[in-house]
Design an enzyme around this catalytic site. Structure first.
Site, mmCIF file in Angstrom:
data_model
loop_
_atom_site.group_PDB
_atom_site.id
_atom_site.type_symbol
_atom_site.label_atom_id
_atom_site.label_comp_id
_atom_site.label_asym_id
_atom_site.label_seq_id
_atom_site.Cartn_x
_atom_site.Cartn_y
_atom_site.Cartn_z
ATOM 1 N N ASP A 140 8.253 -5.998 6.261
ATOM 2 C CA ASP A 140 8.922 -4.693 6.387
ATOM 3 C C ASP A 140 9.847 -4.627 7.594
ATOM 4 O O ASP A 140 11.004 -4.969 7.493
ATOM 5 C CB ASP A 140 7.976 -3.489 6.256
ATOM 6 C CG ASP A 140 6.677 -3.626 7.012
ATOM 7 O OD1 ASP A 140 6.671 -4.211 8.099
ATOM 8 O OD2 ASP A 140 5.658 -3.108 6.505
ATOM 9 N N PHE A 189 3.499 2.299 0.184
ATOM 10 C CA PHE A 189 2.385 1.390 0.425
ATOM 11 C C PHE A 189 1.889 0.887 -0.929
ATOM 12 O O PHE A 189 1.502 1.671 -1.779
ATOM 13 C CB PHE A 189 1.259 2.075 1.189
ATOM 14 C CG PHE A 189 0.297 1.088 1.769
ATOM 15 C CD1 PHE A 189 0.589 0.418 2.947
ATOM 16 C CD2 PHE A 189 -0.891 0.803 1.114
ATOM 17 C CE1 PHE A 189 -0.293 -0.521 3.464
ATOM 18 C CE2 PHE A 189 -1.776 -0.132 1.631
ATOM 19 C CZ PHE A 189 -1.477 -0.790 2.813
HETATM 20 N N1 HPA Z 1 0.501 -2.981 1.218
HETATM 21 C C1 HPA Z 1 -0.453 -3.789 1.725
HETATM 22 N N2 HPA Z 1 -0.365 -4.370 2.912
HETATM 23 C C2 HPA Z 1 0.751 -4.132 3.619
HETATM 24 C C3 HPA Z 1 1.779 -3.308 3.150
HETATM 25 C C4 HPA Z 1 1.648 -2.698 1.883
HETATM 26 O O1 HPA Z 1 2.515 -1.942 1.391
HETATM 27 N N3 HPA Z 1 2.743 -3.296 4.094
HETATM 28 C C5 HPA Z 1 2.306 -4.094 5.092
HETATM 29 N N4 HPA Z 1 1.115 -4.601 4.828
#
Ligand code: HPA
Ligand code: MG
Length: 220
Positions: A140, A189
Site C-alpha cells: 500500500d 481492507f
Molecule cells: N488485508 C490484509 N492484510 C493487509 C491488508 C489488507 O487489505 N493491507 C495490508 N495488510
C-alpha cells in the site's frame, strides 16, 4: 504487448461492488463475515500466469532466488513459482527457482503500525550476487517494501524485482516500487487467498471484502 499499463495490473475501480456471495462457494463459517467476493480465485490464478511470463522475460537465464514475504504471501508465492515452472517446462527453458521466507509484521486489526519488524528469517547473506524476486501479497504505502528493499540491497544481489499481487490506491502510494502487479485495488481492507484479519480468513480462496460483523467478531 507488454507495457506499463499491463504491468500496472488489472485496475479495479472505486465503484466495483464485487460479486454477490451466493454466486460462489466459500467456507460456511464466514458467511456473515464477508461482504462480497472481490476477486474470484480463478481470476487470481489467471493473472498470476501472466505475471509468471513477465518474470521469465526479465530474468532471462538467471536462476531466481524467490524471497517470499510471510504469512500473506505464501499462496501467491506458491502459485507464482508453480506458474514459472510450468512455463519453463512448456518452453524448454528451465530456470532454477529457490524459495526463502521472510516474516514481517506491521498490521494490528486493519491498521498499519509504524514500525517494520522482520520477525523471522535466517541471515540473508546468501542473496549476494543472486537475482532476487521479492514476493509480497499486498503493497500500500510502500513503506514496508521500501524498508525491505533497502535491507535486501545491503547484501548486494545482482538484481532485485518485486512482485505484488495487490497494490492499493492510497494517498502517497509508492509508484514504480512493484515491478509485477496483479491487481490495483481501491483502499479497502481485503482478506482471503492467505491475506488475514488478525489471522482469520487465510483459508478463504477468493479475495473478499470483510463485513462490519466480521471486523467486530475477530477484533483483538
Ligand atoms: N488485508 C490484509 N492484510 C493487509 C491488508 C489488507 O487489505 N493491507 C495490508 N495488510
Ligand atoms: Mg496480516
Amino acid at each position: 504487448m507488454d507495457n506499463d499499463r499491463t504491468k500496472r495490473g488489472i485496475v479495479i475501480e472505486d465503484d466495483w461492488p464485487g460479486y454477490s456471495l451466493d454466486l460462489f462457494t466459500y467456507p460456511e463459517h464466514y458467511h456473515t463475515d464477508i461482504e462480497c467476493v472481490y476477486i474470484p480465485h480463478g481470476v487470481i490464478m489467471d493473472r498470476i500466469e501472466r505475471l509468471a511470463r513477465y518474470v521469465m522475460q526479465d530474468f532471462g537465464d538467471n536462476n531466481i532466488m524467490v524471497l517470499c514475504v510471510l504469512k500473506g504471501g505464501y499462496k501467491f508465492c506458491s502459485d507464482l513459482v508453480e506458474s514459472i515452472k510450468v512455463l519453463g517446462r512448456n518452453s524448454n527453458k528451465y530456470l532454477e527457482t529457490r524459495v526463502e521466507f521472510i516474516r514481517l509484521k506491521s498490521y494490528l486489526n486493519d491498521q498499519s503500525t509504524e514500525d517494520l519488524h522482520i520477525i523471522g528469517s535466517r541471515d540473508l547473506s546468501f542473496l549476494r550476487g543472486k537475482s532476487v524476486l521479492i514476493v509480497e501479497a499486498i503493497v500500500d504505502t510502500g513503506k514496508t517494501m521500501k524498508a525491505l528493499l533497502k535491507h535486501v540491497e545491503t547484501f548486494e544481489p545482482k538484481m532485485v524485482k518485486v512482485a505484488g499481487l495487490l497494490v492499493k490506491r492510497v494517498p502517497h502510494m509508492a509508484e514504480g516500487l512493484t515491478d509485477y502487479v496483479g491487481f490495483e485495488i481501491p483502499n479497502h481492507f481485503v482478506v482471503g487467498y492467505a491475506l488475514d484479519y488478525n489471522e482469520y480468513f487465510r483459508d478463504l480462496n477468493h479475495i473478499c471484502v470483510i463485513s462490519k460483523t466480521g471486523k467486530l467478531k475477530y477484533k483483538v
